[in-house]
Motif scaffolding. Sequence first.
Motif, short mmCIF file in Angstrom:
data_model
loop_
_atom_site.label_atom_id
_atom_site.label_comp_id
_atom_site.label_asym_id
_atom_site.label_seq_id
_atom_site.Cartn_x
_atom_site.Cartn_y
_atom_site.Cartn_z
N PHE A 75 2.13 -11.74 -7.05
CA PHE A 75 1.38 -10.64 -6.37
C PHE A 75 2.01 -9.06 -6.80
O PHE A 75 1.11 -8.16 -7.08
N LEU A 76 3.10 -8.90 -7.11
CA LEU A 76 3.69 -7.63 -7.58
C LEU A 76 3.03 -7.58 -9.11
O LEU A 76 2.42 -6.47 -9.29
N LEU A 77 2.99 -8.56 -9.79
CA LEU A 77 1.95 -8.42 -11.08
C LEU A 77 0.53 -8.32 -11.23
O LEU A 77 0.00 -7.35 -11.86
N THR A 161 4.76 -3.43 -0.77
CA THR A 161 3.84 -2.20 -0.36
C THR A 161 4.65 -0.86 -0.17
O THR A 161 4.11 0.11 -0.25
N TRP A 162 6.15 -1.00 0.11
CA TRP A 162 6.70 0.34 0.19
C TRP A 162 7.13 0.71 -1.11
O TRP A 162 7.19 1.80 -1.28
N PHE A 170 1.75 0.94 -8.61
CA PHE A 170 0.28 0.74 -7.96
C PHE A 170 0.40 1.39 -6.71
O PHE A 170 1.34 1.93 -6.29
N ASP A 171 -0.83 1.72 -6.17
CA ASP A 171 -0.90 2.32 -4.80
C ASP A 171 -1.67 1.45 -3.84
O ASP A 171 -1.86 0.35 -3.92
N HIS A 172 -1.61 1.86 -2.74
CA HIS A 172 -2.21 1.01 -1.38
C HIS A 172 -3.81 0.72 -1.53
O HIS A 172 -4.04 -0.15 -1.15
N GLU A 173 -4.52 1.67 -2.37
CA GLU A 173 -6.03 1.41 -2.69
C GLU A 173 -5.84 0.16 -3.49
O GLU A 173 -6.87 -0.74 -3.12
N PHE A 247 -3.28 -5.94 5.29
CA PHE A 247 -3.24 -5.42 6.58
C PHE A 247 -2.45 -4.67 7.02
O PHE A 247 -2.33 -3.37 7.70
N LEU A 248 -1.28 -4.44 6.22
CA LEU A 248 -0.11 -3.33 6.14
C LEU A 248 -0.65 -2.02 6.07
O LEU A 248 -0.16 -1.14 6.64
N VAL A 249 -1.70 -1.99 4.88
CA VAL A 249 -1.96 -0.62 4.27
C VAL A 249 -3.24 -0.18 4.67
O VAL A 249 -3.42 1.04 4.34
#
Length: 291
Positions: A75-77, A161-162, A170-173, A247-249
Amino acid sequence: MIWKKNKTPEQLEEEKQREIDREINKSSKKKTDGAKTHGEILRDQITEALETYDKNSSSILLSSFAAGLEISFSFLLLCTFYFFLEGRSDETEIFKTISLVYPIGFILVVLGQSILFTEQTALLTLPVLNKKRSIGSMLKLWGLVITGNLLGGYFMSFVLTWLGPRLEIFDHEVVEAIAMHVLHGTVPVIFVSAIIAGWLMGLLSWLLASSRDTISRIVIIFLITTVLSFAGLHHSIIGSIEVFSGFLVSDQIHLSDYLTFQSTALLGNAFGGAIFVALLKYRAFIFNIGN
């Protein structure tokens, strides 16, 4: 198989099971560079599964939790590459390209020998088919593995996500875009997609049992999991991380969206691995020795 007459159904069933076990156990070892037979793979898979059944609950839960943490590196990548390619390619091209980094977490989990639900589904079904364990014990083990995998994924969802926006990787978008991509499709579509994904993950376990060297195992993992991502098939554990992070962001993704997706993907993955790999492979072996 020729069964003696004048025996009760229970005696016939026991005799039949003993013959099946003899056929599985007498599979001879091949040379290091030789391919394993169907019987050898089946024997190795059952042996490996029984070792997992014999572990204590705490060990299984911790190993499953570790798998949830480790698969999060995929997921990070995915997020990092999406952010890097954003504006340089259209969204369709981005999702096809980032499928090349999707296997990383799976490689870490499998080679690190952590317990991942979708890889273990077919494996843990085989002792039930072979009458060495009960359906109840299998479902209990599935529950432990799923719980550990999901908890590890939840933890990493909060962390990534933090961290992502603060490292400016990366950003929340981006997180929202990936989650919405996973959620695209009706419940029946996600369910069938998850069945195929579970089928492929069950085959991954089967193919890994036929391979002995690390390079071959990495290639097998890479090929199977790249197919999952490139085709957009739904995997219940990495998919959980993707959708839960969304869901978190994002205000567009609700808890009900996550719960619907997660329950559908889990059922589909379980069905695909247990039926299309474990049952078919086991019945094929039984049919072969019966003729």
